[in-house]
Enzyme design. Sequence first.
Site, PDB file in Angstrom:
ATOM      1  N   ASP A   1       0.829  -1.211   0.000  1.00  0.00           N
ATOM      2  CA  ASP A   1       0.000   0.000   0.000  1.00  0.00           C
ATOM      3  C   ASP A   1       0.864   1.263   0.000  1.00  0.00           C
ATOM      4  OD1 ASP A   1      -2.308   1.471   0.009  1.00  0.00           O
ATOM      5  OD2 ASP A   1      -2.785   1.113   2.121  1.00  0.00           O
TER       6      ASP A   1
ATOM      7  N   ASN B   1       1.351   3.405  -2.973  1.00  0.00           N
ATOM      8  CA  ASN B   1       1.907   3.856  -4.261  1.00  0.00           C
ATOM      9  C   ASN B   1       1.396   5.248  -4.625  1.00  0.00           C
ATOM     10  OD1 ASN B   1       2.990   1.315  -4.422  1.00  0.00           O
ATOM     11  ND2 ASN B   1       1.553   0.555  -5.964  1.00  0.00           N
TER      12      ASN B   1
ATOM     13  N   TRP C   1       2.887   7.969  -2.417  1.00  0.00           N
ATOM     14  CA  TRP C   1       4.306   8.154  -2.765  1.00  0.00           C
ATOM     15  C   TRP C   1       4.424   9.095  -3.963  1.00  0.00           C
ATOM     16  CZ3 TRP C   1       7.497   7.505  -6.936  1.00  0.00           C
ATOM     17  CH2 TRP C   1       8.865   7.402  -6.689  1.00  0.00           C
TER      18      TRP C   1
ATOM     19  N   HIS D   1       2.750   3.399  -9.033  1.00  0.00           N
ATOM     20  CA  HIS D   1       2.568   1.961  -9.293  1.00  0.00           C
ATOM     21  C   HIS D   1       3.801   1.370  -9.994  1.00  0.00           C
ATOM     22  CE1 HIS D   1      -1.414   2.071  -7.742  1.00  0.00           C
ATOM     23  NE2 HIS D   1      -1.935   2.768  -8.732  1.00  0.00           N
TER      24      HIS D   1
ATOM     25  N   THR E   1     -10.606  -7.342  -5.986  1.00  0.00           N
ATOM     26  CA  THR E   1     -11.898  -7.284  -6.681  1.00  0.00           C
ATOM     27  C   THR E   1     -12.518  -5.884  -6.545  1.00  0.00           C
ATOM     28  OG1 THR E   1     -12.785  -8.342  -4.688  1.00  0.00           O
ATOM     29  CG2 THR E   1     -12.527  -9.738  -6.600  1.00  0.00           C
ATOM     30  N   GLU E   2     -12.101  -5.155  -5.507  1.00  0.00           N
ATOM     31  CA  GLU E   2     -12.620  -3.790  -5.300  1.00  0.00           C
ATOM     32  C   GLU E   2     -11.867  -2.756  -6.148  1.00  0.00           C
ATOM     33  OE1 GLU E   2     -11.905  -5.935  -2.623  1.00  0.00           O
ATOM     34  OE2 GLU E   2     -14.037  -6.421  -2.570  1.00  0.00           O
ATOM     35  N   ASN E   3     -10.646  -3.113  -6.609  1.00  0.00           N
ATOM     36  CA  ASN E   3      -9.862  -2.129  -7.374  1.00  0.00           C
ATOM     37  C   ASN E   3     -10.488  -1.771  -8.725  1.00  0.00           C
ATOM     38  OD1 ASN E   3      -6.617  -3.288  -6.168  1.00  0.00           O
ATOM     39  ND2 ASN E   3      -7.878  -1.607  -5.441  1.00  0.00           N
ATOM     40  N   TRP E   4     -11.484  -2.559  -9.183  1.00  0.00           N
ATOM     41  CA  TRP E   4     -12.177  -2.200 -10.439  1.00  0.00           C
ATOM     42  C   TRP E   4     -12.893  -0.868 -10.288  1.00  0.00           C
ATOM     43  CZ3 TRP E   4     -10.807  -4.827 -14.554  1.00  0.00           C
ATOM     44  CH2 TRP E   4     -10.440  -6.166 -14.437  1.00  0.00           C
TER      45      TRP E   4
ATOM     46  N   ARG F   1     -11.658   1.834  -9.305  1.00  0.00           N
ATOM     47  CA  ARG F   1     -10.752   2.962  -9.583  1.00  0.00           C
ATOM     48  C   ARG F   1     -10.991   3.483 -11.002  1.00  0.00           C
ATOM     49  NH1 ARG F   1      -5.195   2.340  -6.221  1.00  0.00           N
ATOM     50  NH2 ARG F   1      -6.204   1.623  -4.332  1.00  0.00           N
TER      51      ARG F   1
ATOM     52  N   SER G   1      -8.453  -5.317   4.327  1.00  0.00           N
ATOM     53  CA  SER G   1      -9.021  -4.986   3.015  1.00  0.00           C
ATOM     54  C   SER G   1      -9.349  -6.222   2.177  1.00  0.00           C
ATOM     55  CB  SER G   1      -8.082  -4.057   2.237  1.00  0.00           C
ATOM     56  OG  SER G   1      -7.909  -2.853   2.926  1.00  0.00           O
TER      57      SER G   1
END
Length: 252
Positions: free
Chosen positions: A23, A25, A28, A40, A69-72, A74, A198
């Site tokens: 976690d 990226n 940063w 990334h 599965t939740e990153n979709w 974004r 998460s």
Amino acid sequence: MTAQIADLPGSPDGPRHVALIMDGNGRWAQARGLPRAVGHREGVQALKRTVQAAPSLGIQCLTVFGFSTENWRRPAEEVSDLMGLVRSYVASDLNRLDREGVRVRVLGRRTGLPTDIAKIIERAEAQTAHNTQFMLQVAFNYGGRADIVDAAQRHVDRVLKGEATGPLDEDTLGLGLSTAGGPPVDLIVRTSGEQRLSNFLLWEAAYAEMVFQDVLWPDYGLAGLTDAVEQYRNRDRRFGGLATVQPALATG
Ligand code: FPP
């Protein structure tokens, strides 16, 4: 034949299997006035450093959270950047990982992934299936709850086909998880100061130790991993009992 990772050599003090929530990226990059995509990209460099460093600490298996599965949810551009990084990581590193004896396994659902990514994943797994030096598991399109649901559904399907009977127990359900056959997770690390799972490795986390580190993922490598391992080695693992248990003897 597929390698038995549980038979790999590891440090007797453990941890044998470390799982990483990479976690920070975005933060940063933001701190440097750069686009998130650069964070990334640097995150992939940190991943490479960490995979290189792990065997020197006696670790035999690393599991990293690459895409949930939740990153979709974004923005489409960020999702596309992350898919692009998988393409370039495999293109640039798969042959080297294979030569170094690393078995690559990808956890999570294949449905819903771009067709070429699903093929890349299959190729990476097939090419390295015989390797026994080290195991790199990448959770991609992965959610812990979805993985448990899929394992339960696999059992239901087997019962309906007459290949299994009830009642369902923990060992049987565990065999249907995408982590089946790998060593138990000893340590879960999350970087960037956040302190939650998460939806990562929910089942496997049952008796894992947790270490939360403030470092942002793109700055991670040998120093961060060494610190996490030292924290782990100072823990007293009892697996619900009263006496300290050698992780190799624990089933959880
Ligand atoms: C969290 O940082 C990180 C991710 C969502 C993805 C991690 C991906 C990589 C390290 C690179 C690609 C992976 C592979 C497997 C090649 P964040 O964006 O949530 O950071 P923030 O919380 O600071 O915004």
